[in-house]
Design a protein around this motif. Structure first.
Motif, short mmCIF file in Angstrom:
data_model
loop_
_atom_site.label_atom_id
_atom_site.label_comp_id
_atom_site.label_asym_id
_atom_site.label_seq_id
_atom_site.Cartn_x
_atom_site.Cartn_y
_atom_site.Cartn_z
N ARG A 116 34.91 51.41 41.52
CA ARG A 116 34.58 50.43 42.56
C ARG A 116 35.29 49.10 42.30
NH1 ARG A 116 30.25 52.17 45.74
NH2 ARG A 116 29.37 54.14 44.99
N LEU A 117 35.44 48.74 41.04
CA LEU A 117 36.19 47.53 40.71
C LEU A 117 37.64 47.68 41.14
CD1 LEU A 117 36.45 44.77 39.38
CD2 LEU A 117 36.72 45.92 37.18
N ARG A 118 38.19 48.88 40.96
CA ARG A 118 39.55 49.14 41.40
C ARG A 118 39.69 48.90 42.90
NH1 ARG A 118 41.07 55.21 41.32
NH2 ARG A 118 39.61 55.09 43.06
N ASP A 119 38.69 49.35 43.67
CA ASP A 119 38.73 49.15 45.12
C ASP A 119 38.69 47.66 45.47
OD1 ASP A 119 38.82 51.87 45.47
OD2 ASP A 119 36.66 52.09 45.76
N VAL A 120 37.86 46.91 44.74
CA VAL A 120 37.81 45.46 44.97
C VAL A 120 39.14 44.82 44.59
CG1 VAL A 120 36.76 43.31 44.15
CG2 VAL A 120 35.31 45.28 44.68
N ALA A 121 39.68 45.23 43.45
CA ALA A 121 40.92 44.62 42.95
C ALA A 121 42.11 44.90 43.84
CB ALA A 121 41.20 45.13 41.53
N ARG A 122 42.06 46.01 44.60
CA ARG A 122 43.20 46.38 45.45
C ARG A 122 43.58 45.26 46.39
NH1 ARG A 122 41.31 51.02 47.61
NH2 ARG A 122 42.24 52.24 45.94
N ASP A 123 42.57 44.54 46.92
CA ASP A 123 42.86 43.46 47.86
C ASP A 123 43.49 42.25 47.19
OD1 ASP A 123 41.83 44.93 49.96
OD2 ASP A 123 39.80 44.14 49.71
N TYR A 124 43.32 42.15 45.86
CA TYR A 124 43.80 40.97 45.14
C TYR A 124 45.10 41.23 44.39
CZ TYR A 124 39.22 38.92 46.10
OH TYR A 124 38.11 38.42 46.72
N LEU A 125 45.60 42.47 44.43
CA LEU A 125 46.82 42.80 43.71
C LEU A 125 47.98 41.94 44.21
CD1 LEU A 125 46.65 46.71 43.59
CD2 LEU A 125 46.30 45.12 41.71
N GLY A 126 48.66 41.28 43.28
CA GLY A 126 49.82 40.47 43.62
C GLY A 126 49.49 39.07 44.10
N LEU A 127 48.20 38.69 44.15
CA LEU A 127 47.82 37.36 44.61
C LEU A 127 47.60 36.42 43.42
CD1 LEU A 127 45.24 38.21 47.43
CD2 LEU A 127 47.67 37.66 47.67
N PRO A 128 47.75 35.12 43.65
CA PRO A 128 47.46 34.16 42.57
C PRO A 128 46.00 34.25 42.14
CG PRO A 128 48.67 33.11 44.36
CD PRO A 128 48.27 34.47 44.86
N ALA A 129 45.74 33.84 40.91
CA ALA A 129 44.39 33.94 40.35
C ALA A 129 43.37 33.14 41.17
CB ALA A 129 44.39 33.45 38.90
N SER A 130 43.83 32.06 41.82
CA SER A 130 42.90 31.21 42.58
C SER A 130 42.70 31.67 44.02
CB SER A 130 43.42 29.77 42.58
OG SER A 130 44.73 29.72 43.15
N ALA A 131 43.39 32.74 44.41
CA ALA A 131 43.33 33.19 45.80
C ALA A 131 41.92 33.66 46.15
CB ALA A 131 44.33 34.31 46.04
N ALA A 132 41.49 33.39 47.39
CA ALA A 132 40.17 33.82 47.86
C ALA A 132 40.35 34.72 49.08
CB ALA A 132 39.31 32.61 48.22
N ILE A 133 39.57 35.77 49.13
CA ILE A 133 39.54 36.67 50.28
C ILE A 133 38.11 36.70 50.79
CG2 ILE A 133 39.87 39.03 51.08
CD1 ILE A 133 41.97 39.40 48.93
N GLY A 134 37.93 36.31 52.04
CA GLY A 134 36.57 36.23 52.56
C GLY A 134 35.73 35.24 51.79
N ASP A 135 36.33 34.13 51.40
CA ASP A 135 35.67 33.04 50.64
C ASP A 135 35.32 33.43 49.21
OD1 ASP A 135 35.75 31.33 52.85
OD2 ASP A 135 33.85 32.09 53.61
#
Length: 361
Positions: A280-299
């Motif tokens: 499940r963490l992998r599924d969450v991380a998929r949206d953040y792959l390649g983004l800066p550490a400070s990036a926010a998705i859906g706040d």
């Protein structure tokens, strides 16, 4: 400690939970070859694959409550050499999104390609995928005590020493069920077979947070019936033993894996909770792959998304408590997630380390 690195993404088949989807591989008289097929029931299994060990194993797993069951025919032949057929399908299995696999009618104590099963586990682990095989054991002869001793010896020799002299404990990749039971086929005839498919069906029937220890198997009888001393010895060696009970009929004595009793993953419950959480963490991380550490998705930043995921697992009754830490490698563009998980109904902490690729800067 499980080390998982997310180097690629794999699409989940039919959106079934990976912690309950079971791929049964084996031989049958007809049907597609080397293709996983989701089967809705025994009639469809017979219609697609005809007769054979593959279909019998499906029926046994389905009777135990398994509903997220896939079948893969290994060869054009109704019966074939399993080692050769497994070698041919090996590249396909590497990329399939199945964590739990049941090789129909293949036995831990006589399988000639056990090392290749473990190779598959290692190769998939390098891709961020966990793999767990459910196997049976060969049928005991008249000398049950001697057969039990041979099983205990096989378990003691299961850890292997690699070319560097390092002992590799591979047992948490395997659930091994040594007994047999009487089943009924589609024509109404009775036959005797390993109960491994029944156990695979139980894994499919229950979510990751359910401990299969003491769960009813639905079987009327099992053989051999072990005395308490042998039950304990076999269980401590890592075997999943079924035993008759007064209230639950034939039940699982202890749901364990073939690893050391001191391992975090000796109990199947802990292994399933850890790997389900990581998936499940992998599924969450998929949206953040390649983004800066400070990036926010859906706040939510990645760290906040991890916390939200773990809180949801507490609300679902999978985890009792958790801790986690996210750290970053500035040179390799990686985020490291260290998890401490406490399954519901337990005080034991499970530690898991994972890696996610990000862009730092």
């Amino acid at each position: 400690m499980l080390q998982v690195e997310y180097a690629q993404q794999i699409v989940q088949l039919l959106n079934h939970p990976l912690s309950q989807a079971v791929l049964i591989i084996g031989f049958s008289e007809m049907g597609p070859v080397r293709q996983p097929v989701f089967v809705h029931g025994s009639e469809q299994a017979v219609a697609l694959f005809g007769a054979g060990d593959l279909v019998d194993a499906y029926r046994e797993a389905y009777a135990a409550g398994g509903r997220f069951l896939y079948l893969m025919r290994l060869s054009e032949l109704a019966t074939d050499d399993f080692a050769a057929a497994f070698e041919a399908v090996y590249p396909v299995l590497v990329d399939l999104p199945f964590q739990y696999l049941h090789p129909a009618r293949q036995f831990f104590d006589s399988c000639t390609c056990l090392d290749r099963l473990f190779d598959l586990c290692q190769e998939r682990a390098a891709l961020g995928e966990e793999t767990h095989f459910i196997l049976g054991c060969s049928t005991p002869g008249a000398d049950v005590s001697g057969w039990v001793e041979s099983l205990l010896l096989a378990a003691r020799h299961f850890p292997v020493v690699d070319e560097t002299g390092t002992t590799v404990y591979r047992g948490y990749h395997f659930s091994v069920v040594p007994q047999v039971a009487v089943y009924q086929d589609a024509a109404g005839d009775y036959y005797t077979a390993s109960v491994a498919a029944t156990y695979a069906g139980m894994i499919s029937a229950h979510h990751a947070g359910v401990d299969l220890t003491n769960k009813s198997t639905g079987l009327l009888s099992v053989a051999p019936v072990f005395p308490e001393e042998q039950l304990k010895l076999l269980s401590e060696a890592g075997y999943v033993v079924f035993t008759p009970t007064v209230r639950r009929g034939v039940a699982v004595y202890a749901a364990v894996t073939m690893t050391d009793t001191m391992s975090d993953y000796y109990r199947l419950l802990f292994y399933r909770v850890a790997t389900d959480t990581v998936t499940r963490l992998r599924d969450v991380a998929r949206d953040y792959l390649g983004l800066p550490a400070s990036a926010a998705i859906g706040d939510l930043t990645f760290k906040e998304a991890v916390d939200a995921l773990l809180r949801s697992r507490v609300a679902a009754g999978i985890l009792r408590d958790y801790e986690f830490k996210v750290s970053y490698d500035l040179f390799k563009n990686r985020a490291f997630v260290e998890l401490v998980l406490v399954p519901c109904g337990s005080l034991r902490e499970i530690r898991v380390s994972t890696t996610v690729y990000v862009v730092l800067g």
